[in-house]
Design a protein around this motif. Structure first.
Motif, mmCIF file in Angstrom:
data_model
loop_
_atom_site.group_PDB
_atom_site.id
_atom_site.type_symbol
_atom_site.label_atom_id
_atom_site.label_comp_id
_atom_site.label_asym_id
_atom_site.label_seq_id
_atom_site.Cartn_x
_atom_site.Cartn_y
_atom_site.Cartn_z
ATOM 1 N N LYS A 61 6.500 13.952 -16.338
ATOM 2 C CA LYS A 61 6.448 12.964 -17.423
ATOM 3 C C LYS A 61 6.151 11.576 -16.879
ATOM 4 N N ALA A 62 6.743 11.244 -15.745
ATOM 5 C CA ALA A 62 6.494 9.936 -15.147
ATOM 6 C C ALA A 62 5.050 9.820 -14.668
ATOM 7 N N ILE A 63 4.534 10.892 -14.092
ATOM 8 C CA ILE A 63 3.149 10.865 -13.617
ATOM 9 C C ILE A 63 2.191 10.697 -14.795
ATOM 10 N N LEU A 64 2.423 11.414 -15.884
ATOM 11 C CA LEU A 64 1.576 11.245 -17.074
ATOM 12 C C LEU A 64 1.749 9.848 -17.670
ATOM 13 N N PHE A 65 2.953 9.298 -17.596
ATOM 14 C CA PHE A 65 3.179 7.939 -18.072
ATOM 15 C C PHE A 65 2.355 6.952 -17.260
ATOM 16 N N PHE A 125 -0.606 2.771 -17.495
ATOM 17 C CA PHE A 125 -1.099 1.768 -16.553
ATOM 18 C C PHE A 125 -2.593 1.518 -16.663
ATOM 19 N N VAL A 126 -3.319 2.457 -17.222
ATOM 20 C CA VAL A 126 -4.765 2.273 -17.370
ATOM 21 C C VAL A 126 -5.061 1.045 -18.218
ATOM 22 N N GLN A 127 -4.178 0.720 -19.132
ATOM 23 C CA GLN A 127 -4.377 -0.443 -19.996
ATOM 24 C C GLN A 127 -4.324 -1.751 -19.215
ATOM 25 N N TYR A 149 -11.809 -3.028 -6.933
ATOM 26 C CA TYR A 149 -10.919 -1.954 -6.470
ATOM 27 C C TYR A 149 -9.852 -1.667 -7.527
ATOM 28 N N PRO A 150 -10.204 -0.971 -8.612
ATOM 29 C CA PRO A 150 -9.207 -0.716 -9.657
ATOM 30 C C PRO A 150 -8.085 0.223 -9.196
ATOM 31 N N ALA A 151 -8.346 1.071 -8.222
ATOM 32 C CA ALA A 151 -7.296 1.965 -7.719
ATOM 33 C C ALA A 151 -6.191 1.180 -7.024
ATOM 34 N N LEU A 152 -6.550 0.051 -6.424
ATOM 35 C CA LEU A 152 -5.553 -0.795 -5.766
ATOM 36 C C LEU A 152 -4.586 -1.387 -6.789
ATOM 37 N N THR A 153 -5.106 -1.854 -7.912
ATOM 38 C CA THR A 153 -4.256 -2.390 -8.974
ATOM 39 C C THR A 153 -3.352 -1.300 -9.535
ATOM 40 N N PHE A 154 -3.930 -0.137 -9.751
ATOM 41 C CA PHE A 154 -3.144 0.986 -10.274
ATOM 42 C C PHE A 154 -2.026 1.366 -9.304
#
Length: 119
Positions: free
Chosen positions: A48-52, A57-59, A67-72
């Motif tokens: 559930k946390a991973i899906l959350f 967080f995509v928003q 580098y959007p993966a760094l922000t994520f």
């Protein structure tokens, strides 16, 4: 009914005092680390946390950033640190409460009997 019977057996122990003394002779450091590891494993592997993370967080990730993966990853790291702190407080206070209730078995029996009567 089983809770009330368990409360009665806790309040009037027959030979369980020897079992408690044997259990206290074991290493307490292993017992205090075990709940922390279990809770940490459950928290990290919680689907559930991973899906959350993936959905919420995509928003907050800017797609124009190179580098959007760094922000994520940074957002996930901050949330995981907050979660670990919160869970650590719960775990260590729970261990303290458990040791307190193990020493005060009559209070424990009263609490168990109260829950049994409530049910």
């Amino acid at each position: 009914i089983k809770l009330i019977i368990a409360a009665y057996q806790t309040f009037f122990p027959k030979q369980s005092s020897q079992c408690v003394q044997i259990k206290k002779a074991t290493s307490e450091t292993v017992e205090s680390i075990q709940p922390f590891r279990t809770a940490l494993t459950i928290s990290v592997l919680n689907p559930k946390a991973i899906l959350f993370y993936l959905s919420f967080f995509v928003q907050f990730v800017d797609p124009v950033y190179p580098y959007p993966a760094l922000t994520f990853a940074l957002l996930a790291l901050i949330l995981q640190l907050i979660s670990m702190t919160y869970l650590s407080i719960l775990i260590f206070s729970g261990v303290k409460l458990a040791s307190y209730f193990n020493q005060n078995y009559k209070l424990t029996a009263g609490g168990v009997a109260s829950v049994g009567i409530l049910f």
